[in-house]
Scaffold this motif. Structure first.
Motif, PDB file in Angstrom:
ATOM      1  N   PHE A 169      12.971   4.090  -3.936  1.00 35.00           N
ATOM      2  CA  PHE A 169      12.088   3.560  -4.986  1.00 35.00           C
ATOM      3  C   PHE A 169      10.706   4.189  -4.844  1.00 35.00           C
ATOM      4  CE2 PHE A 169      12.263   0.585  -1.410  1.00 35.00           C
ATOM      5  CZ  PHE A 169      10.928   0.378  -1.086  1.00 35.00           C
ATOM      6  N   VAL A 170      10.008   4.344  -5.981  1.00 41.45           N
ATOM      7  CA  VAL A 170       8.739   5.069  -5.976  1.00 41.45           C
ATOM      8  C   VAL A 170       7.885   4.642  -7.164  1.00 41.45           C
ATOM      9  CG1 VAL A 170       9.845   7.001  -7.200  1.00 41.45           C
ATOM     10  CG2 VAL A 170       7.714   7.396  -5.971  1.00 41.45           C
ATOM     11  N   ARG A 171       6.592   4.540  -6.949  1.00 44.08           N
ATOM     12  CA  ARG A 171       5.696   4.295  -8.073  1.00 44.08           C
ATOM     13  C   ARG A 171       5.788   5.462  -9.050  1.00 44.08           C
ATOM     14  NH1 ARG A 171       1.806   0.295  -7.642  1.00 44.08           N
ATOM     15  NH2 ARG A 171       1.607  -0.694  -5.578  1.00 44.08           N
ATOM     16  N   GLY A 203       0.776  -1.229   0.000  1.00 42.37           N
ATOM     17  CA  GLY A 203       0.000   0.000   0.000  1.00 42.37           C
ATOM     18  C   GLY A 203       0.805   1.274   0.000  1.00 42.37           C
ATOM     19  N   ARG A 204       2.133   1.170   0.152  1.00 42.79           N
ATOM     20  CA  ARG A 204       2.966   2.372   0.147  1.00 42.79           C
ATOM     21  C   ARG A 204       3.220   2.832  -1.289  1.00 42.79           C
ATOM     22  NH1 ARG A 204       5.472   3.164   5.215  1.00 42.79           N
ATOM     23  NH2 ARG A 204       4.233   1.961   6.715  1.00 42.79           N
ATOM     24  N   ALA A 205       3.444   4.133  -1.445  1.00 39.80           N
ATOM     25  CA  ALA A 205       3.728   4.687  -2.763  1.00 39.80           C
ATOM     26  C   ALA A 205       5.223   4.798  -3.026  1.00 39.80           C
ATOM     27  CB  ALA A 205       3.081   6.065  -2.908  1.00 39.80           C
ATOM     28  N   TRP A 206       6.011   4.748  -1.966  1.00 40.98           N
ATOM     29  CA  TRP A 206       7.454   4.908  -2.136  1.00 40.98           C
ATOM     30  C   TRP A 206       8.166   4.307  -0.932  1.00 40.98           C
ATOM     31  CZ3 TRP A 206      10.762   8.693   0.483  1.00 40.98           C
ATOM     32  CH2 TRP A 206      10.099   9.409   1.495  1.00 40.98           C
ATOM     33  N   GLY A 207       9.493   4.232  -1.020  1.00 40.80           N
ATOM     34  CA  GLY A 207      10.250   3.680   0.098  1.00 40.80           C
ATOM     35  C   GLY A 207      11.741   3.803  -0.141  1.00 40.80           C
ATOM     36  N   ARG A 208      12.483   3.276   0.822  1.00 40.87           N
ATOM     37  CA  ARG A 208      13.945   3.269   0.745  1.00 40.87           C
ATOM     38  C   ARG A 208      14.466   2.119   1.591  1.00 40.87           C
ATOM     39  NH1 ARG A 208      15.290   2.539   5.531  1.00 40.87           N
ATOM     40  NH2 ARG A 208      15.201   4.083   7.157  1.00 40.87           N
ATOM     41  N   PHE A 209      15.705   1.737   1.381  1.00 36.93           N
ATOM     42  CA  PHE A 209      16.334   0.652   2.122  1.00 36.93           C
ATOM     43  C   PHE A 209      17.172   1.202   3.267  1.00 36.93           C
ATOM     44  CE2 PHE A 209      15.357  -1.483  -1.796  1.00 36.93           C
ATOM     45  CZ  PHE A 209      15.199  -2.820  -1.455  1.00 36.93           C
ATOM     46  N   ASP A 210      17.399   0.370   4.256  1.00 42.69           N
ATOM     47  CA  ASP A 210      18.495   0.646   5.175  1.00 42.69           C
ATOM     48  C   ASP A 210      19.797   0.531   4.375  1.00 42.69           C
ATOM     49  OD1 ASP A 210      16.968   1.125   7.392  1.00 42.69           O
ATOM     50  OD2 ASP A 210      17.434  -0.766   8.401  1.00 42.69           O
ATOM     51  N   ILE A 245      12.468  10.822   5.814  1.00 47.84           N
ATOM     52  CA  ILE A 245      13.273  11.409   4.747  1.00 47.84           C
ATOM     53  C   ILE A 245      14.348  10.403   4.331  1.00 47.84           C
ATOM     54  CG2 ILE A 245      14.868  13.256   4.123  1.00 47.84           C
ATOM     55  CD1 ILE A 245      12.003  14.212   4.419  1.00 47.84           C
ATOM     56  N   ALA A 246      14.504  10.206   3.030  1.00 47.25           N
ATOM     57  CA  ALA A 246      15.488   9.252   2.523  1.00 47.25           C
ATOM     58  C   ALA A 246      16.645   9.992   1.865  1.00 47.25           C
ATOM     59  CB  ALA A 246      14.838   8.315   1.511  1.00 47.25           C
ATOM     60  N   THR A 247      17.823   9.397   1.919  1.00 49.79           N
ATOM     61  CA  THR A 247      18.964   9.911   1.173  1.00 49.79           C
ATOM     62  C   THR A 247      19.205   9.023  -0.045  1.00 49.79           C
ATOM     63  OG1 THR A 247      20.624   8.578   2.343  1.00 49.79           O
ATOM     64  CG2 THR A 247      19.995  10.693   3.342  1.00 49.79           C
ATOM     65  N   SER A 293       8.540  16.004  -0.564  1.00 50.14           N
ATOM     66  CA  SER A 293       7.355  16.110  -1.413  1.00 50.14           C
ATOM     67  C   SER A 293       6.536  14.824  -1.381  1.00 50.14           C
ATOM     68  CB  SER A 293       7.772  16.428  -2.856  1.00 50.14           C
ATOM     69  OG  SER A 293       8.407  17.676  -2.943  1.00 50.14           O
ATOM     70  N   LEU A 294       7.218  13.673  -1.447  1.00 47.65           N
ATOM     71  CA  LEU A 294       6.510  12.394  -1.423  1.00 47.65           C
ATOM     72  C   LEU A 294       5.845  12.151  -0.070  1.00 47.65           C
ATOM     73  CD1 LEU A 294       9.104  10.179  -3.319  1.00 47.65           C
ATOM     74  CD2 LEU A 294       6.819  10.826  -4.138  1.00 47.65           C
ATOM     75  N   ARG A 295       6.553  12.468   0.991  1.00 41.78           N
ATOM     76  CA  ARG A 295       5.974  12.276   2.331  1.00 41.78           C
ATOM     77  C   ARG A 295       4.736  13.150   2.511  1.00 41.78           C
ATOM     78  NH1 ARG A 295       9.363  14.453   7.314  1.00 41.78           N
ATOM     79  NH2 ARG A 295       8.543  16.356   6.364  1.00 41.78           N
ATOM     80  N   ARG A 296       4.813  14.394   2.056  1.00 39.50           N
ATOM     81  CA  ARG A 296       3.689  15.323   2.194  1.00 39.50           C
ATOM     82  C   ARG A 296       2.475  14.844   1.387  1.00 39.50           C
ATOM     83  NH1 ARG A 296       6.050  19.462   0.106  1.00 39.50           N
ATOM     84  NH2 ARG A 296       7.176  19.947   2.024  1.00 39.50           N
ATOM     85  N   ARG A 297       2.726  14.300   0.197  1.00 44.06           N
ATOM     86  CA  ARG A 297       1.628  13.934  -0.713  1.00 44.06           C
ATOM     87  C   ARG A 297       1.128  12.504  -0.501  1.00 44.06           C
ATOM     88  NH1 ARG A 297       0.555  15.801  -6.109  1.00 44.06           N
ATOM     89  NH2 ARG A 297      -1.417  14.845  -6.761  1.00 44.06           N
ATOM     90  N   PHE A 298       2.041  11.590  -0.191  1.00 40.61           N
ATOM     91  CA  PHE A 298       1.671  10.178  -0.189  1.00 40.61           C
ATOM     92  C   PHE A 298       1.940   9.463   1.134  1.00 40.61           C
ATOM     93  CE2 PHE A 298       2.470  11.257  -4.630  1.00 40.61           C
ATOM     94  CZ  PHE A 298       1.285  10.819  -5.215  1.00 40.61           C
ATOM     95  N   GLY A 299       2.409  10.169   2.129  1.00 38.23           N
ATOM     96  CA  GLY A 299       2.665   9.533   3.411  1.00 38.23           C
ATOM     97  C   GLY A 299       4.101   9.047   3.549  1.00 38.23           C
TER      98      GLY A 299
END
Length: 230
Positions: free
Chosen positions: A143-145, A102-109, A135-137, A169-175
């Motif tokens: 990764f993101v849809r 259900g997530r729109a984006w993410g990042r790895f450790d 916040i991801a670096t 921007s992604l966090r604000r718009r998509f969580g």
């Protein structure tokens, strides 16, 4: 859910084969790997060509290169992997699983390869900070849809902190992002060449000024000046 792996590079001849070799399972599964070169003069594009689906050329600047890769990509998911980062074999399925939840984006450790033990502490702090802030670096293989990436306008055209700006921007718009543990492994050369503590202090200084509203162009000049000092 097809992945498009976008790898921005600039003079990555020493490590590009390892980075792309780690992505071979993704290509074998039908995903695509795009390398976007920003003007390398060490043979990086030639080394990358047999290990990628396409090698593109774009204006130098990581944000511009990644945006160019996104435009050319054919996948449903855009996955940005730096040229000195290696992903585990199971990473493509981790990405799919995270987005299907259900997530729109993410990042790895991230883990940082290098001789200095301090690099382990840096990686732990990066991962912890990312979990707490959402916040991801770029080192964390964001990764993101595609639809989410396009909805926020992609990476802003700035020479530094483009990953932080996109994350906000992604966090604000998509969580908040999905945060699989992975980890991906990135090179510690930036810290070791510049001095570990010196680089840590520089990055903290730059991030603080960025959060306080400093112009990214100014910060990029400061970054280059400090890194060029003996």
């Amino acid at each position: 859910m097809r992945l498009s792996v976008i790898v921005p590079v600039l003079n990555e001849a020493s490590g590009i084969a390892a980075t792309l070799g780690a992505l071979a399972p993704a290509r074998a599964a039908g995903d695509e790997v795009l390398v976007v070169d920003g003007g390398s003069h060490d043979g990086t594009p030639e080394l990358a060509a047999p290990l990628a689906d396409r090698v593109l050329v774009a204006e130098p600047g990581r944000a511009r290169q990644m945006n160019a890769g996104a435009v050319a990509a054919r996948g449903d998911v855009l996955w940005f992997v730096h040229g000195d980062t290696r992903v585990p074999p199971e990473a493509p399925e981790i990405v799919r699983g995270a987005l299907l939840s259900g997530r729109a984006w993410g990042r790895f450790d991230v883990a940082i390869a290098g001789r200095a033990r301090t690099l382990r502490v840096i990686a732990w702090c990066m991962n912890r900070r990312s979990c707490l802030t959402g916040i991801a670096t770029g080192d964390q293989a964001l990764f993101v849809r595609r639809r989410a990436f396009e909805a926020v306008g992609g990476f802003p055209d700035q020479p530094l902190m483009e990953d932080i700006a996109l994350s906000r921007s992604l966090r604000r718009r998509f969580g908040w992002p999905a945060c699989p543990h992975g980890p991906v492994v990135t090179s510690g050369r930036r810290w070791e060449q510049g001095g570990v503590w010196r680089t840590i202090l520089l990055m903290w200084r730059l991030r603080l000024r960025y959060w306080l509203g400093a112009d990214p162009e100014t910060l990029a000049r400061l970054y280059r000046q400090v890194r060029e000092r003996p």
